[in-house]
Write an enzyme that holds these catalytic residues in place. Structure first.
Site, PDB file in Angstrom:
ATOM      1  N   GLU A 143      26.095 -10.174 -17.110  1.00 36.91           N
ATOM      2  CA  GLU A 143      24.995  -9.443 -17.703  1.00 36.91           C
ATOM      3  C   GLU A 143      24.582  -9.662 -19.305  1.00 36.91           C
ATOM      4  O   GLU A 143      25.375  -9.387 -19.694  1.00 36.91           O
ATOM      5  CB  GLU A 143      24.756  -7.572 -17.527  1.00 36.91           C
ATOM      6  CG  GLU A 143      23.346  -7.557 -18.103  1.00 36.91           C
ATOM      7  CD  GLU A 143      23.644  -6.962 -19.429  1.00 36.91           C
ATOM      8  OE1 GLU A 143      22.705  -8.142 -20.436  1.00 36.91           O
ATOM      9  OE2 GLU A 143      23.422  -6.098 -20.471  1.00 36.91           O
ATOM     10  N   CYS A 162      19.735  -4.513 -24.213  1.00 39.38           N
ATOM     11  CA  CYS A 162      19.305  -5.546 -23.552  1.00 39.38           C
ATOM     12  C   CYS A 162      17.785  -5.541 -22.282  1.00 39.38           C
ATOM     13  O   CYS A 162      17.284  -6.255 -21.882  1.00 39.38           O
ATOM     14  CB  CYS A 162      20.648  -6.161 -22.494  1.00 39.38           C
ATOM     15  SG  CYS A 162      21.327  -4.541 -22.064  1.00 39.38           S
TER      16      CYS A 162
END
Length: 560
Positions: free
Chosen positions: A331, A365
């Protein structure tokens, strides 16, 4: 600087004892991780002096406790990875779960034994000394290192403590311990794994206030947000404790009457996990919970900015519990668009923008990084967004009740926001509100809204990771989708519209792994988290998250 966590710890077999007590470390390539744009290499291992002998009975605690193996310092120089080679540990199956956090490479040395807690400068909230640990956690023991690095409070700059600075030998010992543990852990019943994860969940809830204070002290996150993160973190353990008992295979019909085809799901081995500083608890439980539920063991390397949260998770579990291609799940962040169409409810869009952009001071994020607003409602949205920023956001120390915006993690992060603002202003953007460092200190930045932003500005094609909201005006739906997709990353995307047909079109066309439609907060333990393009591989959370830690085995059963 690194922290490693091994879950669970190994039983005290001769192979493990040899790995942990050996006075010689075989020379050779211990770890080599390579990926596009980044590489991780651990230095060639060197022989180390003989460590003082310890009684055999104290080497390792009883087997089948899912404990952690944490190394609080990094020998890491990048964030992507593909290959491990552990010559002295046998053939290991290692899955890598990575984030795009900044990592430093610092060598250290390892010596066994329990070390006393070092002293700490108390935070404003009174940090819980019983959960503050400074050493690596390997094979069920707290292991010191020859060197240590400081962990700083980003709000005041004060040193919270010094954590063991580990290197290649510590990494090797951790992975060997995790592999030995895997040989037992993979055979533990799903029900037992489920019970252990549920116990860890219960312990997190019991210690939620203390764990939240540690997050706020080392990351600067407002205490209310930190408390929310602990609950979110614990829910992953609860979720995967339930999923552990739902790992099903398949029986497939074949054309031949005398054959049956079976598909088994089996744990793949040791999982190597690298996590970022912005969610120091949740990013561990989301990965580790799935790995343990699947029957894997884990080595964790948390971010050097926030190692105490990871070590605290190992501490509460400690009290009550017990040459090849490597699979990779990454990720790696994103550059989320936030689109507001003329058909949107403007007040609803502003509320969503506030929640999506300014959580953790813009340091997530999935934060919105580009605000694309259609020309018909552009001025109204910018005005209301500015008013909400001025009214609802309060910059301060994370332990203060009124604070919604804490400090950024360090001065480098502030400098990046300054760079993006300066670049935008030099190319014609306008500051609506904010725009500079806050008077509270060097790591604080004012929540900032820019208008007249164009696509040639840095903030339009680089992730800021800070409290900056740049607004780009667009004319048509096609233009907005094209701007949103004009990037090599695709983690999350958001848009606001009251037009059902438009909602379906845009949701399908956005090149991201997660879409928020009339919603600014989309993360949930029940739903798959992950992106497309350069935002990574695989999914975390949900029923799909456990698949990353399982191998499929096809069995053809003939002669029936």
């Amino acid at each position: 600087m690194t922290v490693l966590m091994c879950l669970p710890h190994p039983s005290p077999n001769p192979g493990t004892r040899a790995a942990l007590r050996s006075d010689k470390v075989e020379r050779g390539r211990a770890v080599q991780l390579a990926g596009e744009g980044a590489a991780w290499r651990l230095r060639h291992l060197q022989p180390r002096p003989r460590a003082p002998a310890r009684p055999r009975s104290s080497l390792l605690p009883p087997p089948r406790r899912a404990l952690a193996c944490l190394l609080p310092a990094a020998t890491v120089a990048g964030a992507m990875a593909t290959c491990f080679w552990w010559r002295s540990c046998g053939a290991l199956h290692v899955r890598l779960a990575l984030h795009n956090c900044g990592l430093c490479r610092v060598a250290g040395s390892w010596a066994p034994g329990r070390a006393p807690l070092r002293t700490y400068v108390p935070g404003r909230g009174g940090l819980p000394t019983t959960l503050l640990r400074t050493n690596s956690f390997v094979g069920g023991r707290w292991i010191p290192a020859a060197a240590a690095f400081p962990v700083l409070d980003p709000a005041s700059g004060a040193e919270l403590g010094r954590v063991a600075d580990c290197g290649a030998p510590e990494a090797r010992a951790a992975v060997c311990a995790a592999y030995d543990a895997f040989c037992n852990w993979r055979g533990v019943s799903a029900k037992e794994r489920s019970s252990l994860l549920r116990k860890w969940y219960d312990l997190m809830i019991q210690n939620k206030d203390d764990l939240a204070k540690i997050i706020t002290a080392e990351s600067g996150k407002p205490l209310k947000e930190a408390q929310g993160e602990i609950l979110y973190s614990a829910l992953f353990l609860e979720w995967f404790s339930e999923e552990a008992r739902r790992i099903y295979g398949d029986i497939i019909s074949t054309p031949a009457k005398e054959k049956r085809a079976l598909v088994l799901k089996q744990p793949l081995g040791v999982a190597a996990v690298i996590t970022p500083w912005n969610f120091p608890s949740a990013m561990i439980t989301r990965k580790v919970g799935a790995a343990l539920a699947a029957g894997c063991t884990v080595v964790v390397k948390p971010a050097e900015d926030t190692p105490f949260s990871a070590l605290a998770l190992a501490e509460i579990l400690l009290r009550h519990a017990a040459n090849s291609v490597k699979r990779v799940s990454m990720e790696l962040g994103g550059h989320a668009p936030f689109i507001v169409f003329d058909s949107a409810n403007v007040d609803q869009a502003v509320a969503g923008a506030m929640a999506s952009k300014f959580r953790n001071s813009g340091q997530t994020c999935v934060c919105s990084n580009r605000f694309l607003v259609q020309k018909g409602i552009h001025d109204s949205f910018v005005k209301k967004f500015s008013e909400a920023i001025k009214t609802d956001l309060h910059v301060g120390n994370g332990f203060e009740e009124r604070t919604t915006q804490g400090p950024l993690i360090n001065e480098k992060a502030v400098q990046k926001v300054e760079k993006h603002v300066s670049d935008a202003l030099s190319k014609g953007a306008t500051v609506v509100t904010g725009g500079k460092r806050h008077q509270l200190g060097k790591n604080f930045f004012e929540p900032t809204l820019l208008s007249n932003v164009t696509q040639d500005m840095l903030c339009s094609h680089e992730e800021t990771f800070g409290p900056l909201a740049p607004v780009i005006k667009f004319n048509s739906e096609e233009e907005a989708v094209a701007i949103a997709n004009a990037t090599d990353v695709g983690l999350a995307g958001y848009f606001y519209s009251q037009d059902p047909a438009q909602i379906w079109r845009v949701a399908e066309q956005l090149e991201v792994g997660m879409v928020g439609v009339n919603e600014g907060l989309i993360s949930s333990v029940e739903c798959p988290f992950g992106g497309v393009k350069q935002s990574g591989l695989g999914r975390e959370g949900s029923k799909y998250g456990i698949d990353e830690y399982l191998e499929l085995k096809y069995v053809c059963f003939g002669g029936l």
